[in-house]
Design a protein around this motif. Structure first.
Motif, PDB file in Angstrom:
ATOM      1  N   CYS A  18       1.234   4.278   8.804  1.00 20.43           N
ATOM      2  CA  CYS A  18       1.685   3.378   8.148  1.00 20.43           C
ATOM      3  C   CYS A  18       2.325   4.195   6.838  1.00 20.43           C
ATOM      4  N   LEU A  19       1.619   5.083   6.278  1.00 18.96           N
ATOM      5  CA  LEU A  19       2.321   5.807   5.040  1.00 18.96           C
ATOM      6  C   LEU A  19       3.649   6.404   5.337  1.00 18.96           C
ATOM      7  N   ASN A  20       3.591   7.229   6.860  1.00 17.11           N
ATOM      8  CA  ASN A  20       4.811   7.898   7.075  1.00 17.11           C
ATOM      9  C   ASN A  20       5.882   6.715   7.062  1.00 17.11           C
ATOM     10  N   GLN A  21       5.753   5.745   7.723  1.00 17.56           N
ATOM     11  CA  GLN A  21       6.624   4.564   7.719  1.00 17.56           C
ATOM     12  C   GLN A  21       7.155   4.184   6.552  1.00 17.56           C
ATOM     13  N   LEU A  22       6.293   3.912   5.353  1.00 17.04           N
ATOM     14  CA  LEU A  22       6.613   3.331   4.157  1.00 17.04           C
ATOM     15  C   LEU A  22       7.394   4.131   3.380  1.00 17.04           C
ATOM     16  N   ARG A  23       7.588   5.447   3.807  1.00 20.36           N
ATOM     17  CA  ARG A  23       8.726   6.304   2.824  1.00 20.36           C
ATOM     18  C   ARG A  23      10.112   5.546   2.667  1.00 20.36           C
ATOM     19  N   ILE A  24      10.432   4.752   3.713  1.00 21.43           N
ATOM     20  CA  ILE A  24      11.709   4.028   3.632  1.00 21.43           C
ATOM     21  C   ILE A  24      11.798   2.698   2.789  1.00 21.43           C
ATOM     22  N   HIS A  25      10.780   2.472   2.293  1.00 21.89           N
ATOM     23  CA  HIS A  25      10.728   1.106   1.464  1.00 21.89           C
ATOM     24  C   HIS A  25      10.379   1.331  -0.167  1.00 21.89           C
ATOM     25  N   PRO A  26      11.219   1.952  -0.928  1.00 24.15           N
ATOM     26  CA  PRO A  26      10.946   2.381  -2.073  1.00 24.15           C
ATOM     27  C   PRO A  26      10.778   1.145  -3.056  1.00 24.15           C
ATOM     28  N   VAL A  31       0.696  -3.297  -3.893  1.00 25.90           N
ATOM     29  CA  VAL A  31       0.174  -3.463  -2.667  1.00 25.90           C
ATOM     30  C   VAL A  31      -0.964  -4.569  -2.930  1.00 25.90           C
ATOM     31  N   VAL A  32      -0.680  -5.323  -1.711  1.00 26.41           N
ATOM     32  CA  VAL A  32      -1.551  -6.578  -1.794  1.00 26.41           C
ATOM     33  C   VAL A  32      -2.424  -6.743  -0.253  1.00 26.41           C
ATOM     34  N   SER A  33      -3.576  -6.632  -0.513  1.00 30.34           N
ATOM     35  CA  SER A  33      -4.631  -6.812   0.507  1.00 30.34           C
ATOM     36  C   SER A  33      -4.993  -8.060   0.870  1.00 30.34           C
ATOM     37  N   VAL A  34      -5.047  -8.311   2.275  1.00 30.40           N
ATOM     38  CA  VAL A  34      -5.533  -9.623   2.725  1.00 30.40           C
ATOM     39  C   VAL A  34      -7.080  -9.406   2.932  1.00 30.40           C
ATOM     40  N   GLY A  35      -7.669  -9.801   1.865  1.00 25.81           N
ATOM     41  CA  GLY A  35      -9.156  -9.955   1.845  1.00 25.81           C
ATOM     42  C   GLY A  35      -9.868 -10.660   3.247  1.00 25.81           C
ATOM     43  N   ARG A  36     -10.687  -9.983   3.504  1.00 25.00           N
ATOM     44  CA  ARG A  36     -11.552  -8.954   3.327  1.00 25.00           C
ATOM     45  C   ARG A  36     -11.372  -7.727   4.087  1.00 25.00           C
ATOM     46  N   GLY A  37     -10.623  -7.805   5.321  1.00 25.51           N
ATOM     47  CA  GLY A  37     -10.183  -6.781   6.146  1.00 25.51           C
ATOM     48  C   GLY A  37      -9.530  -5.796   5.625  1.00 25.51           C
ATOM     49  N   GLY A  38      -8.194  -6.512   4.938  1.00 22.59           N
ATOM     50  CA  GLY A  38      -7.481  -5.278   4.369  1.00 22.59           C
ATOM     51  C   GLY A  38      -7.570  -4.538   3.038  1.00 22.59           C
ATOM     52  N   ALA A  39      -8.801  -4.788   2.644  1.00 25.23           N
ATOM     53  CA  ALA A  39      -9.241  -4.318   1.295  1.00 25.23           C
ATOM     54  C   ALA A  39      -9.228  -2.577   1.313  1.00 25.23           C
ATOM     55  N   ILE A  40     -10.023  -2.379   2.456  1.00 21.37           N
ATOM     56  CA  ILE A  40     -10.060  -0.602   2.426  1.00 21.37           C
ATOM     57  C   ILE A  40      -8.726   0.009   2.745  1.00 21.37           C
ATOM     58  N   PRO A  41      -8.231  -0.523   3.643  1.00 21.58           N
ATOM     59  CA  PRO A  41      -6.633   0.137   4.072  1.00 21.58           C
ATOM     60  C   PRO A  41      -5.967   0.123   2.805  1.00 21.58           C
ATOM     61  N   ALA A  42      -5.782  -1.148   2.142  1.00 21.74           N
ATOM     62  CA  ALA A  42      -4.690  -1.366   1.139  1.00 21.74           C
ATOM     63  C   ALA A  42      -5.170  -0.546  -0.022  1.00 21.74           C
ATOM     64  N   THR A  43      -6.520  -0.399  -0.422  1.00 18.19           N
ATOM     65  CA  THR A  43      -6.963   0.581  -1.411  1.00 18.19           C
ATOM     66  C   THR A  43      -6.380   2.159  -1.116  1.00 18.19           C
ATOM     67  N   TYR A  44      -6.540   2.543  -0.094  1.00 24.64           N
ATOM     68  CA  TYR A  44      -6.215   3.669   0.276  1.00 24.64           C
ATOM     69  C   TYR A  44      -4.831   3.842   0.264  1.00 24.64           C
ATOM     70  N   ILE A  45      -3.968   2.978   0.596  1.00 25.53           N
ATOM     71  CA  ILE A  45      -2.327   3.032   0.753  1.00 25.53           C
ATOM     72  C   ILE A  45      -1.915   3.025  -0.641  1.00 25.53           C
ATOM     73  N   ALA A  46      -2.487   2.056  -1.628  1.00 28.17           N
ATOM     74  CA  ALA A  46      -2.021   1.746  -3.079  1.00 28.17           C
ATOM     75  C   ALA A  46      -2.225   3.224  -3.693  1.00 28.17           C
TER      76      ALA A  46
END
Length: 141
Positions: A18-26, A31-46
Motif C-alpha cells: 500500500c505504501l509503495n502505491q501511495l507515493r503517487i498521491h501527494p 489518514v482516516v481509519s474505518v474503525g475498528r479493523g482499519g485502526a492498526i494499518p491506518a496508524t502504521y500508514i499515518a
C-alpha cells in the motif's frame, strides 16, 4: 467455517505494498481509519506518511457513528483505510455519507470477488476460503 488467517508478516507485506502505491498521491491531507479493523494499518500508514490520523466508526449493521471529519473543510483529500474488503459496501457507504470530501480508498486485503475496486490494494485473497481474520483479532474458541 474456514478462514483466511493472515499473520503479521503478511500484514506487513500488504502495508508496504500500500505504501509503495501511495507515493503517487501527494494530495492526501490525513489518514482516516474505518474503525475498528482499519485502526492498526491506518496508524502504521499515518506514521510512515507523517500525516494526521482520524477515525470513522462504521459497521454495516449500525451504520455511521459520529462525524469527526466535518471539522475539515470541503474537498479535503483523505486516505480511507480498512483491513479487508469483501463487497466494498463500507467504502461506498462512507464516501456517500461524506460527499463533500475526496477519498482515496486503501485496503490491506481485497476479495477477488468484490465488485468495488479500492484505489490502493495491499494483497488480494480468495473469499471462498472464508472471512479474513487479522492477527490482532482474538480467535473464537
Amino acid at each position: 467455517m474456514s478462514s483466511n488467517r493472515f499473520d503479521w508478516q503478511t500484514v506487513r507485506l500488504a502495508v508496504h505494498n500500500c505504501l509503495n502505491q501511495l507515493r503517487i498521491h501527494p494530495a492526501i491531507c490525513a489518514v482516516v481509519s474505518v474503525g475498528r479493523g482499519g485502526a492498526i494499518p491506518a496508524t502504521y500508514i499515518a506514521y510512515q506518511l507523517d500525516l494526521p490520523l482520524d477515525y470513522i466508526h462504521y459497521s454495516r449493521e449500525a451504520g455511521l457513528k459520529g462525524d469527526t471529519l466535518n471539522r475539515f473543510p470541503p474537498n479535503t483529500c483523505f486516505l480511507l483505510v480498512d483491513d479487508a474488503t469483501e463487497t466494498g459496501g463500507t467504502f461506498e457507504d462512507i464516501q456517500s455519507a461524506f460527499k463533500q470530501f475526496k477519498f482515496i480508498s486503501c485496503v490491506l486485503f481485497q476479495s477477488e470477488q468484490a465488485d468495488f475496486q479500492p484505489d490502493i490494494i495491499g494483497l488480494k485473497y480468495q473469499q471462498e476460503a472464508g472471512c479474513p481474520v487479522m492477527p490482532w483479532e482474538i480467535p473464537e474458541d
